[in-house]
Enzyme design. Sequence first.
Site, mmCIF file in Angstrom:
data_model
loop_
_atom_site.group_PDB
_atom_site.id
_atom_site.type_symbol
_atom_site.label_atom_id
_atom_site.label_comp_id
_atom_site.label_asym_id
_atom_site.label_seq_id
_atom_site.Cartn_x
_atom_site.Cartn_y
_atom_site.Cartn_z
ATOM 1 N N ALA A 69 174.642 7.025 9.975
ATOM 2 C CA ALA A 69 174.715 5.760 9.244
ATOM 3 C C ALA A 69 174.201 4.651 10.146
ATOM 4 C CB ALA A 69 176.148 5.486 8.812
ATOM 5 N N GLY A 112 176.365 10.808 9.884
ATOM 6 C CA GLY A 112 176.084 10.954 8.456
ATOM 7 C C GLY A 112 174.842 11.802 8.201
ATOM 8 N N GLU A 115 176.115 15.229 8.187
ATOM 9 C CA GLU A 115 176.915 15.418 6.960
ATOM 10 C C GLU A 115 176.015 15.560 5.730
ATOM 11 O OE1 GLU A 115 179.109 11.885 8.108
ATOM 12 O OE2 GLU A 115 180.982 13.000 7.882
#
Length: 261
Positions: A69, A112, A115
Amino acid sequence: MIAPVAYENILVEIEAPIATITLNRPKVLNALSPDLIREVNEALGELDADEQVKAVVLTGGPKVFAAGADIGDMADRTAVDQLRRDQTGRWAGIAAFSKPLIAAVNGYALGGGCELALMCDLIIAGDTARLGQPEINLGIIPGAGGTQRWPRTAGKYAAMEAMLSGAPVTARRAYELGLVNKVVPAEMAFEVAKRTARGLAEKPPLALRMAKEAVLKAFESPLSEGLAAERKSFYFLFSTEDQKEGMHAFLEKRKGVFKGR
Ligand code: DAK
């Protein structure tokens, strides 16, 4: 046929029966800004509805998948800001994509980014891939499923090491841990992912969808519930033209041609 669709942070290319989404913020190593995630979510929504598209490849390009992110975007947010701007729905939309989603990962897939790769159904890793959850070094923990998907895939101890140390694992180690399907030379990852997508695009779409749903169900339900869901989908598929085609094609010693009906 190639039909580019305009987005600011991603590139979407449709080469029916497959499509490719490329994360496209190279200057910040494809850091996942809220706008980028929104666009990935929207693009997947459109591709899910597009009957010509049977499987999708998600990549960050030849050098990096995504470094997580956008830290610049998060640094000064408060807990209340985070709660109000909750991104969870968008990420859930990505995980809910109904067709096969194949990640082609080169270089860093961190935070992220890792992920996002773990939300895909298959991961083809280039040998430069580095998967990790460095959030601990920022004073936070993963927020898009890392603490849950790692242990379900790689087991408690590998997951614990990754979450607590923040250190990434190599492509080879990720393969040993069962986090990725294949490790190939970096320059081949995208091609191998596309080839894999084209192979899946020939399979019966409804059975693909049910198979994907059933496997994902295994992560979320007790065995008896998962088995019941599997059985329902199994019976349902006997109402499809594709099941008749698949079985008769086998008996007639020819290749089945599936229509998703
Ligand atoms: N955010 C913003 N910019 C980033 C970035 C990131 N995550 N990663 C790299 N960049 C930028 C760098 O600042 C640099 O910009 P300039 O200085 O050139 O302007 C440029 O990209 C190149 O990076 P480096 O110069 O650092 O490149 P190196 O090769 O030296 O290092 C690196 C590569 C990947 C090891 C390093 O950049 C790095 O450690 N990056 C940060 C990795 C990280 O900590 N990622 C986790 C972020 S937290 C949630 C959903 C998701 C999340 C949370 C909640 N909800 C739905 C609730 C996810 C959280 C995270 O991912």
